[in-house]
Design a protein around this motif. Structure first.
Motif, PDB file in Angstrom:
ATOM      1  N   LEU A 132       0.639  -0.713  -0.220  1.00  0.00           N
ATOM      2  CA  LEU A 132       0.439  -0.046  -0.058  1.00  0.00           C
ATOM      3  C   LEU A 132       1.113   1.580  -0.056  1.00  0.00           C
ATOM      4  O   LEU A 132       2.154   0.731   0.647  1.00  0.00           O
ATOM      5  CB  LEU A 132      -0.740   0.155   1.363  1.00  0.00           C
ATOM      6  N   VAL A 168      -5.245  -3.515  -5.035  1.00  0.00           N
ATOM      7  CA  VAL A 168      -4.710  -3.107  -3.576  1.00  0.00           C
ATOM      8  C   VAL A 168      -3.978  -1.828  -3.920  1.00  0.00           C
ATOM      9  O   VAL A 168      -4.008  -0.676  -3.079  1.00  0.00           O
ATOM     10  CB  VAL A 168      -4.282  -3.914  -2.912  1.00  0.00           C
ATOM     11  N   GLU A 189      -4.941   1.518  -5.499  1.00  0.00           N
ATOM     12  CA  GLU A 189      -6.714   1.733  -5.195  1.00  0.00           C
ATOM     13  C   GLU A 189      -5.870   2.687  -4.497  1.00  0.00           C
ATOM     14  O   GLU A 189      -6.317   4.139  -3.848  1.00  0.00           O
ATOM     15  CB  GLU A 189      -7.333   1.131  -4.908  1.00  0.00           C
ATOM     16  N   THR A 190      -4.790   1.928  -3.278  1.00  0.00           N
ATOM     17  CA  THR A 190      -4.705   2.829  -2.426  1.00  0.00           C
ATOM     18  C   THR A 190      -3.944   4.216  -2.856  1.00  0.00           C
ATOM     19  O   THR A 190      -3.583   5.517  -2.617  1.00  0.00           O
ATOM     20  CB  THR A 190      -3.444   2.404  -1.658  1.00  0.00           C
ATOM     21  N   GLU A 205      -5.590   7.521  -4.231  1.00  0.00           N
ATOM     22  CA  GLU A 205      -6.170   7.274  -2.779  1.00  0.00           C
ATOM     23  C   GLU A 205      -5.571   8.201  -2.419  1.00  0.00           C
ATOM     24  O   GLU A 205      -6.131   9.168  -2.160  1.00  0.00           O
ATOM     25  CB  GLU A 205      -6.770   6.777  -2.135  1.00  0.00           C
ATOM     26  N   PHE A 224     -10.118  -2.852 -11.287  1.00  0.00           N
ATOM     27  CA  PHE A 224     -10.965  -1.540 -10.217  1.00  0.00           C
ATOM     28  C   PHE A 224      -9.538  -0.896 -10.415  1.00  0.00           C
ATOM     29  O   PHE A 224      -9.768   0.563  -9.891  1.00  0.00           O
ATOM     30  CB  PHE A 224     -11.445  -2.603  -9.390  1.00  0.00           C
ATOM     31  N   GLN A 271      -9.689   3.116 -10.932  1.00  0.00           N
ATOM     32  CA  GLN A 271     -10.422   4.571  -9.585  1.00  0.00           C
ATOM     33  C   GLN A 271      -8.463   5.327  -9.933  1.00  0.00           C
ATOM     34  O   GLN A 271      -8.938   7.054  -9.441  1.00  0.00           O
ATOM     35  CB  GLN A 271      -9.466   3.650  -8.224  1.00  0.00           C
TER      36      GLN A 271
END
Lengths: 287, 200
Positions: free
Chosen positions: B87, B111, B114-115, B118, B138, B142
């Protein structure tokens, strides 16, 4: 627009205030339910939080916060989302091999041994340790304290019932861990589940303890805390290392996860590495 | 597509049939490459450290397995260790977790992507290479939503096509490129970032 796209669009619009809202949500969880995730890894918390929103079709963090405040069963679910319950028996078999080689000879010199499994989750690693100690002739001298902040996990650990499917995988780990017995002697299988032998449970005390908010354990000879601290930020890791340092007797042993270390913590000078590769550290007599 | 001049990290998601492409990309990048590179390559457990060594021999950059709480740096390539998710935190440190598998994978590409999206918003570049599953689709979506740069290996050039195809469908990426084109795009972004640094 399907619902997941819609949520993503709203999340995008919310992005700038997300950090503030996350902080505020975590404060609510702490104040209302006593669980403090404010010093957990931000990336981990955010991922779990967004995942929960998608699963529960909540379109904003404010809605999530509202649900957490007014629905305690939902809050418990959310707290579970953030806690770590992934574990297995004899995870990293090499660690147990090293424990037998390097730690067991030290334990044999002590008349009484207190072992603390901090953040034990559903207990798989606790039973692994119990089996190892039994095979090394030490079990009758030990008291194992298995603690976690999640009561459901502790309950499961205490019952010691695991799926037979998993047990098969654990048997392979066990074989690679320096096994001296037969794995099937340690459980009784029925239908799809296996229950751990009562003789393993005898000296294990299961208790609720929160590493973030609770006090230390005194006069502990061995602390096992593997793959728990990786979820914390540096400050919290440091705080927990102080807790471990004050809980351990001089010459006591600290066992961390494969990727964890004492480097960058205040306590690094208080230990020597017994096995650097397997993250087994010995607390120095002189500090 | 506007190219910024302060990207925080390049992420590469790789599975079956990707090793050669990763090697080619890393070989093409110069020693002073300005952006840290993070790689999630699906692989079997127990292959500890070997892949980092292998790639290190082929690259002018430093290739290593990611350490817990390590801060990412330019000129360095970080590999997700087997059996851990990787992450990226907002303060650009790395976190490793043992959470359950995602898309049957740990480490999972989703994972990391996405992190990172973000944590760093538009300042992320995500690349999906050859592979036989849908991990990363996915995550790339993102990155796209956060306005980062999204790149997928042209399925025509991929040994195994399902991972790039899934990523194209989910994320509608900014670029669909051959491995050689991916390397030259990264060099362009690097030059842009480097010349900007000299302005100060």
């Amino acid at each position: 627009m399907d619902s997941s796209k819609k949520i993503d669009a709203i999340l995008e619009a919310e992005t700038s205030t997300l950090d503030y809202l996350t902080e505020s949500l975590l404060s609510v969880v702490f104040e209302k339910y006593g669980y403090d995730f404010r010093n957990y890894s931000k990336a981990h918390v955010k991922r779990r939080l967004l995942n929960r929103m998608r699963l529960s079709k909540l379109e904003s963090i404010s809605m999530l916060q509202h649900q957490i405040m007014h629905d305690s069963s939902f809050a418990i679910q959310f707290i579970k989302d953030l806690s770590i319950s992934v574990t297995e028996m004899f995870r990293d078999p090499d660690f147990y091999l090293a424990f037998r080689d390097r730690v067991v000879p030290i334990l044999k010199t002590w008349p009484y041994i207190k072992i603390w499994h901090a953040g034990c989750s559903t207990g798989e690693e606790v039973y692994s340790m119990a089996i190892l100690l039994k095979e090394e002739g030490l079990y009758n001298r030990v008291q194992i304290y298995a603690t976690d902040f999640n009561n459901d996990s502790i309950k499961q650990g205490k019952e010691g019932i695991y799926s037979v499917e998993n047990i098969k995988k654990y048997a392979r780990n066990y074989q690679a861990s320096g096994a001296k017995g037969t794995f099937s002697d340690y459980y009784h299988a029925q239908y799809d589940s296996a229950i751990m032998a009562p003789s393993l449970k005898k000296n294990i005390v299961w208790a609720n303890h929160n590493l973030v908010t609770d006090a230390d354990f005194t006069e502990t000879q061995v602390i096992v805390c593997r793959n728990v601290l990786i979820y914390f930020n540096k400050e919290l890791q440091n705080k927990v290392h102080h807790l471990f340092n004050s809980s351990l007797v001089k010459g006591g042993l600290l066992c961390l996860g494969d990727k964890e270390s004492l480097q960058f913590t205040d306590c690094s000078h208080n230990y020597e590495a017994l096995s650097k590769k397997h993250k087994i550290f010995k607390k120095l007599y002189l500090q | 597509m506007k190219i910024l001049n302060d990207y925080k990290a390049i992420l590469i998601g790789a599975s079956a049939g990707s090793l050669k492409i990763i090697t080619n990309i890393l070989t093409a990048l110069p020693k002073d490459f300005t952006i840290p590179i993070l790689i999630v390559q699906h692989r079997r457990n127990g292959a500890d450290g070997i892949m980092a060594e292998l790639l290190n021999d082929h690259s002018q950059l430093r290739v290593k397995e990611a350490d817990e709480k390590e801060k990412i740096r330019a000129g360095t390539v970080y590999l997700a260790p087997p059996n851990y998710h990787l992450l990226l935190e907002p303060d650009l440190t790395l976190t490793l977790t043992i959470d359950e598998r995602v898309n049957y994978a740990r480490p999972s590409i989703d994972v990391l992507f996405e992190t990172a999206a973000e944590s760093c918003k538009e300042k992320i570049i995500g690349i999906i290479c050859s592979g036989g599953n849908t991990d990363g689709a996915f995550g790339l979506q993102q990155i796209k939503l956060n306005k980062g740069i999204t790149i997928v290996q042209n399925p025509e050039t991929a040994e195994v096509k399902s991972m790039p195809l899934a990523a194209i469908q989910a994320a509608n990426p900014d670029y669909i490129l051959s491995p050689e084109e991916i390397s030259s795009l990264l060099l362009t972004i690097h030059e842009n970032q480097k010349s900007h640094e000299f302005e100060y």
